[in-house]
Design a protein around this motif. Sequence first.
Motif, PDB file in Angstrom:
ATOM      1  N   ASN A   1      -5.758  53.192  11.213  1.00 26.81           N
ATOM      2  CA  ASN A   1      -6.465  54.146  12.070  1.00 26.81           C
ATOM      3  C   ASN A   1      -7.867  54.441  11.565  1.00 26.81           C
ATOM      4  O   ASN A   1      -8.517  55.360  12.022  1.00 26.81           O
ATOM      5  N   VAL A   2      -8.342  53.647  10.604  1.00 25.15           N
ATOM      6  CA  VAL A   2      -9.693  53.857  10.100  1.00 25.15           C
ATOM      7  C   VAL A   2     -10.700  53.022  10.892  1.00 25.15           C
ATOM      8  O   VAL A   2     -11.686  53.534  11.406  1.00 25.15           O
ATOM      9  N   HIS A   3     -10.441  51.714  11.012  1.00 26.99           N
ATOM     10  CA  HIS A   3     -11.328  50.911  11.856  1.00 26.99           C
ATOM     11  C   HIS A   3     -10.992  51.188  13.311  1.00 26.99           C
ATOM     12  O   HIS A   3      -9.860  51.530  13.658  1.00 26.99           O
ATOM     13  N   ALA A   4     -12.000  51.015  14.163  1.00 26.96           N
ATOM     14  CA  ALA A   4     -11.791  51.318  15.577  1.00 26.96           C
ATOM     15  C   ALA A   4     -10.683  50.436  16.139  1.00 26.96           C
ATOM     16  O   ALA A   4     -10.678  49.218  15.901  1.00 26.96           O
ATOM     17  N   PRO A   5      -9.713  50.997  16.886  1.00 21.88           N
ATOM     18  CA  PRO A   5      -8.617  50.195  17.451  1.00 21.88           C
ATOM     19  C   PRO A   5      -9.127  49.029  18.297  1.00 21.88           C
ATOM     20  O   PRO A   5      -8.505  47.976  18.357  1.00 21.88           O
ATOM     21  N   CYS A   6     -10.300  49.199  18.934  1.00 21.71           N
ATOM     22  CA  CYS A   6     -10.828  48.086  19.750  1.00 21.71           C
ATOM     23  C   CYS A   6     -11.125  46.880  18.854  1.00 21.71           C
ATOM     24  O   CYS A   6     -10.928  45.731  19.259  1.00 21.71           O
ATOM     25  N   CYS A   7     -11.582  47.126  17.624  1.00 20.94           N
ATOM     26  CA  CYS A   7     -11.903  46.000  16.724  1.00 20.94           C
ATOM     27  C   CYS A   7     -10.617  45.329  16.232  1.00 20.94           C
ATOM     28  O   CYS A   7     -10.617  44.144  15.905  1.00 20.94           O
ATOM     29  N   LEU A   8      -9.527  46.110  16.172  1.00 20.24           N
ATOM     30  CA  LEU A   8      -8.247  45.526  15.772  1.00 20.24           C
ATOM     31  C   LEU A   8      -7.577  44.823  16.948  1.00 20.24           C
ATOM     32  O   LEU A   8      -6.504  44.247  16.816  1.00 20.24           O
ATOM     33  N   SER A   9      -8.213  44.882  18.108  1.00 17.73           N
ATOM     34  CA  SER A   9      -7.679  44.215  19.301  1.00 17.73           C
ATOM     35  C   SER A   9      -8.655  43.145  19.782  1.00 17.73           C
ATOM     36  O   SER A   9      -8.652  42.770  20.954  1.00 17.73           O
ATOM     37  N   CYS A  10      -9.507  42.687  18.867  1.00 12.93           N
ATOM     38  CA  CYS A  10     -10.535  41.690  19.218  1.00 12.93           C
ATOM     39  C   CYS A  10     -10.036  40.286  18.875  1.00 12.93           C
ATOM     40  O   CYS A  10      -9.478  40.063  17.802  1.00 12.93           O
ATOM     41  N   PHE A  11     -10.277  39.351  19.782  1.00 16.08           N
ATOM     42  CA  PHE A  11      -9.864  37.961  19.521  1.00 16.08           C
ATOM     43  C   PHE A  11     -11.027  36.992  19.732  1.00 16.08           C
ATOM     44  O   PHE A  11     -10.846  35.882  20.192  1.00 16.08           O
ATOM     45  N   ASP A  12     -12.216  37.452  19.396  1.00 17.55           N
ATOM     46  CA  ASP A  12     -13.363  36.544  19.473  1.00 17.55           C
ATOM     47  C   ASP A  12     -14.385  36.872  18.387  1.00 17.55           C
ATOM     48  O   ASP A  12     -15.546  37.178  18.663  1.00 17.55           O
ATOM     49  N   TYR A  13     -13.943  36.808  17.146  1.00 20.60           N
ATOM     50  CA  TYR A  13     -14.784  37.105  15.985  1.00 20.60           C
ATOM     51  C   TYR A  13     -16.121  36.361  16.078  1.00 20.60           C
ATOM     52  O   TYR A  13     -17.177  36.898  15.752  1.00 20.60           O
ATOM     53  N   MET A  14     -16.086  35.112  16.522  1.00 17.90           N
ATOM     54  CA  MET A  14     -17.283  34.263  16.460  1.00 17.90           C
ATOM     55  C   MET A  14     -18.189  34.359  17.684  1.00 17.90           C
ATOM     56  O   MET A  14     -19.104  33.583  17.847  1.00 17.90           O
TER      57      MET A  14
END
Length: 413
Positions: A253-266
């Motif tokens: 719950n520290v990093h934004a949940p949207c970033c933990l739901s990202c599938f396009d790092y590049m």
Amino acid sequence: MNTTVKKKKASLPFMHDLCSLCGLCMVQTWPAREGMKICVFHKGWLGELEQDLFGRERIANHDDESRFGISCERCVARLKKPIPGAQFTGIITRLAQRAFETGTVQGVVTLHRSPDDYFFPKPVLAMSSADILAGAGSKPVLASSLTALAEAYRRGLHSILIIGTPCQVHNLRRFQKEYPYIRNTEVYVVGIPCTDNANPARFRWMLRRVSRSHKTARHIEYMQDYTCHITHDDGTIERIPFFSFPRELFGTNVHAPCCLSCFDYMNSLADITVGYIGAPLDRQKMPQWVLVRTMRGQKLFDMIRDELEFFEEVSSGDRRPGILMYAQKIIPRLAQKDSQPIKPGREMSLKKGGEMAALLSASGPRGIEFAKYGVDMHVVRNYYFVKYNYPTILDTLIPRHVRSLLAEYNLQL
Ligand SMILES: Cc1cc2nc3c(=O)[nH]c(=O)nc-3n(C[C@H](O)[C@H](O)[C@H](O)COP(=O)(O)OP(=O)(O)OC[C@H]3O[C@@H](n4cnc5c(N)ncnc54)[C@H](O)[C@@H]3O)c2cc1C
């Protein structure tokens, strides 16, 4: 910039709270619902947008393409004359300046530093070379860059360049496809690879725990030697091993949940992606890693080619043991949804963490293999984060290649 930004974001038309504050639904120039309807956290990653841009989706079981996306040229390079204040040597800022100076675009959607906090962003539509230059450097928190897109539309610009994160680029591409506002605008997209961005409300809380002096920090980057480099205003570099980060920073719950739901790092839907992760670490030269993806990306890159010094790509080591170890640790924790309280403090002292980082950086994955390590690690973590926290949208969010990538590690899906 006069774009009116609504004080409060309107409520989401779907059943979850994932939002990266991209800005598309925060302006009054078009109905907020239009921005929300095409949001990547509603429509999912890649898929038809990749098909639209490249005429095909990536080859799901291709070792490089599945991780880095489709590209027509890839290289390690640096600006021979680095731009002061840039995150690395400033390839992105220079691309934007050249596109503007040659008349290829009339304006650039970028970020200045907020007067409130050095690391906070202020979205701008830059309409001069000096304003583009002032956008250099990282603002490591979620940014509402796309509010400046509304300004470009309001001014009737025919051609723009946008610098953005993967979620912003997804929303931009779909917005252009689905709605008339910028359908006829020529849009050039420069992407940054992006992961684990900070929620503005948590950023200083995190930095205070990580750095010896958060107030003097001027440049932050998670580097290839398994340490976070924080450069201070007196030029000194503080290196904090990832293994010595305070435990409380690892709660999901520290990093934004949207970033933990990202599938396009590049940032695979950009015309050109400029990062550092696939380049060898060299603090003197700060080489960058460039993936040219489309004809527009090629056109931009050709504008600065003569200003670059090129290096060979390198690749060594094996990412797999590290990923398997990480998976064993993170998956059970994600399954518990952080229900166990985390005891604050360092798991490993700075000294021990430094030794571990040195060992891994000498023997672990390097260059392109390091970039694959970074991608795989985040795919593993994010897949299980979504699976345990947003199970009803798992199938919508994840692109095809994610399952074949996880299958390489024999992980239970
Ligand atoms: C949160 C975050 C995480 C990142 N993680 C990685 C990573 O894991 N691996 C990797 O290779 N690269 C990563 N990057 C990209 C990297 O920091 C550099 O931006 C990139 O290498 C380009 O360097 P440069 O010198 O050419 O950039 P510059 O010429 O300094 O230009 C950087 C551009 O990025 C824009 N920008 C800065 N912050 C943001 C933001 N929050 N949102 C949108 N745009 C922004 C600036 O306005 C500027 O236009 C990350 C960037 C951010 C903001």
